[in-house]
Design a protein around this motif. Structure first.
Motif, mmCIF file in Angstrom:
data_model
loop_
_atom_site.group_PDB
_atom_site.id
_atom_site.type_symbol
_atom_site.label_atom_id
_atom_site.label_comp_id
_atom_site.label_asym_id
_atom_site.label_seq_id
_atom_site.Cartn_x
_atom_site.Cartn_y
_atom_site.Cartn_z
ATOM 1 N N ASP A 230 -26.180 36.031 14.298
ATOM 2 C CA ASP A 230 -24.758 36.383 14.323
ATOM 3 C C ASP A 230 -23.948 35.504 13.361
ATOM 4 O O ASP A 230 -23.184 36.014 12.534
ATOM 5 C CB ASP A 230 -24.250 36.224 15.768
ATOM 6 C CG ASP A 230 -22.840 36.728 15.937
ATOM 7 O OD1 ASP A 230 -22.694 37.949 16.083
ATOM 8 O OD2 ASP A 230 -21.896 35.926 15.897
ATOM 9 N N LEU B 28 -19.597 43.520 14.699
ATOM 10 C CA LEU B 28 -19.783 42.829 13.415
ATOM 11 C C LEU B 28 -19.032 43.490 12.260
ATOM 12 O O LEU B 28 -18.713 42.842 11.263
ATOM 13 C CB LEU B 28 -21.287 42.797 13.115
ATOM 14 C CG LEU B 28 -21.799 41.835 12.077
ATOM 15 C CD1 LEU B 28 -21.320 40.416 12.345
ATOM 16 C CD2 LEU B 28 -23.317 41.866 12.034
ATOM 17 N N GLY C 117 -22.594 38.332 20.293
ATOM 18 C CA GLY C 117 -21.241 38.210 19.744
ATOM 19 C C GLY C 117 -20.532 39.536 19.609
ATOM 20 O O GLY C 117 -21.118 40.591 19.839
ATOM 21 N N ARG D 146 -22.071 36.869 9.958
ATOM 22 C CA ARG D 146 -20.607 36.743 9.814
ATOM 23 C C ARG D 146 -20.244 35.907 8.597
ATOM 24 O O ARG D 146 -19.223 36.138 7.956
ATOM 25 C CB ARG D 146 -19.988 36.104 11.066
ATOM 26 C CG ARG D 146 -19.804 37.087 12.161
ATOM 27 C CD ARG D 146 -19.251 36.505 13.438
ATOM 28 N NE ARG D 146 -19.789 37.297 14.520
ATOM 29 C CZ ARG D 146 -19.340 38.519 14.830
ATOM 30 N NH1 ARG D 146 -18.329 39.037 14.212
ATOM 31 N NH2 ARG D 146 -19.927 39.206 15.786
ATOM 32 N N ARG E 197 -27.947 34.391 18.385
ATOM 33 C CA ARG E 197 -26.739 33.630 18.031
ATOM 34 C C ARG E 197 -26.764 33.159 16.592
ATOM 35 O O ARG E 197 -25.753 33.205 15.885
ATOM 36 C CB ARG E 197 -26.578 32.429 18.965
ATOM 37 C CG ARG E 197 -25.921 32.814 20.284
ATOM 38 C CD ARG E 197 -25.732 31.619 21.183
ATOM 39 N NE ARG E 197 -25.033 30.517 20.541
ATOM 40 C CZ ARG E 197 -24.997 29.279 21.026
ATOM 41 N NH1 ARG E 197 -25.621 28.996 22.149
ATOM 42 N NH2 ARG E 197 -24.349 28.333 20.396
ATOM 43 N N LEU F 191 -28.636 40.748 18.158
ATOM 44 C CA LEU F 191 -27.364 40.125 17.806
ATOM 45 C C LEU F 191 -26.575 39.769 19.060
ATOM 46 O O LEU F 191 -26.536 40.543 20.006
ATOM 47 C CB LEU F 191 -26.563 41.118 16.960
ATOM 48 C CG LEU F 191 -25.664 40.554 15.883
ATOM 49 C CD1 LEU F 191 -26.426 39.644 14.939
ATOM 50 C CD2 LEU F 191 -25.013 41.690 15.101
#
Ligand code: NAP
Length: 278
Positions: free
Chosen positions: A211, A245, A242, A215, A208, A240
């Motif tokens: 990630d 990407l 989420g 981002r 998390r 990763l």
């Protein structure tokens, strides 16, 4: 005998000593207060697993075949170069339950005294500051940071439970709100740590945090050890969490080393990557 590995990239292949290979990166000199260097490391299997999850209990574990003494030495060399470690609530719960070892200090064991000396020789504090990221704010505070005189800061989001924020503050801890939801966001966290003069920030975290840093375009360098084995497992973690990407996930290989000996004669790669320049 001193461990050796083969540098495969850059340049022509060359055998080099493993000890000191990551200290030579001098990460503490690469960041500035305005733009701290943020780095993370993972060890993964060839099929991309960083941990396996027990489908029955949901509990996660690092499979024995992933980690090795040589990888751990390089991990500690990365730790030695940090002004600050970022850890999280999940790790502190695992630590308290005895599921993981305490890696919140560097150079405290006989085998790593050289790293304590290296920090002193290079003008770093005896121990890095510690940031604990948590959305729930429901974790036990370990006693090792206080014993080692480490500065501890708790980082959470603006929507974190107010009563828990109040409890931690009442207990004398600094709590930063660095994110608009319940979670910590990479950009605001790194900006805040930079304002406090921290220049090299090592993420001892997981999918998390990687990630949000990716981002937010805040990860400067990713270290990846690949253990040469397939793990399988129906439930697992990869590096990763989420949604997809996109371009923020493009990375450039900076170096690749091959350690043929560890962990059990199957070997492993040590690589590091940097984001592709914009
Ligand atoms: N092989 C490797 O190199 C490697 C590396 C890292 C982790 N792992 C393993 O992989 C598994 C999953 O990793 P993980 O535990 O790090 O999972 P994770 O889902 O990334 O993080 C778990 C906890 O960290 C806190 N957290 C993370 N990011 C946060 C953010 N942006 N804001 C606020 N809180 C945040 C949360 O704590 P709260 O619940 O307190 O809010 C969350 O529950 C574990 O078994 C771990 O040991 C392996």
């Amino acid at each position: 005998m001193t461990a050796r590995m083969l540098r495969l990239f850059p340049g022509p292949p060359e055998e080099i000593a493993l000890d000191g290979a990551y200290l030579a990166h001098r990460l503490h000199e690469r960041g500035s207060a305005g733009r701290p260097l943020v780095y993370a490391s993972f060890v993964a299997s060839l099929d991309g697993r960083i941990a396996l999850r027990d489908p029955a209990t949901g509990e996660s574990r690092l499979p024995a075949g992933l980690v090795s003494g040589n990888d751990f030495r390089l991990f500690q060399e990365l730790q030695a170069q940090a002004d600050c470690f970022v850890t999280h609530g999940g790790y502190l719960r695992d630590l308290a339950a005895g599921r993981l070892d305490d890696v919140l200090q560097v150079g405290t064991q006989e085998a790593t005294r050289d790293l304590a000396r290296w920090r002193a020789d290079n003008g770093l504090a005896p121990q890095p500051a510690l940031v604990i990221a948590s959305a729930s704010l429901d974790f036990p505070m370990p006693d090792s940071p206080a014993r080692h005189g480490q500065r501890v800061v708790i980082a959470t989001g603006a929507a974190a439970p107010a009563e828990r924020v109040a409890q931690w503050r009442a207990a004398g801890h600094e709590v930063l709100a660095v994110g608009s939801g319940a979670s910590v966001e990479g950009g605001p966290l790194v900006d805040e740590l930079g304002r406090r003069g921290l220049r090299s920030i090592y993420l001892l975290t997981g999918p998390r945090m990687l990630d949000t840093m990716m981002r937010g375009h805040r990860l400067s360098r990713l270290y990846l050890t690949t253990a040469h084995r397939l793990l399988g497992g129906e439930s697992f973690h990869s590096m990763l969490a989420g949604p997809e990407l996109g371009d923020a996930g493009r990375l450039r290989l900076c170096a690749l080393n091959y350690d043929a000996s560890a962990p059990d004669g199957t070997g492993q790669f040590f690589a590091h990557f940097e984001p592709r320049p914009a």
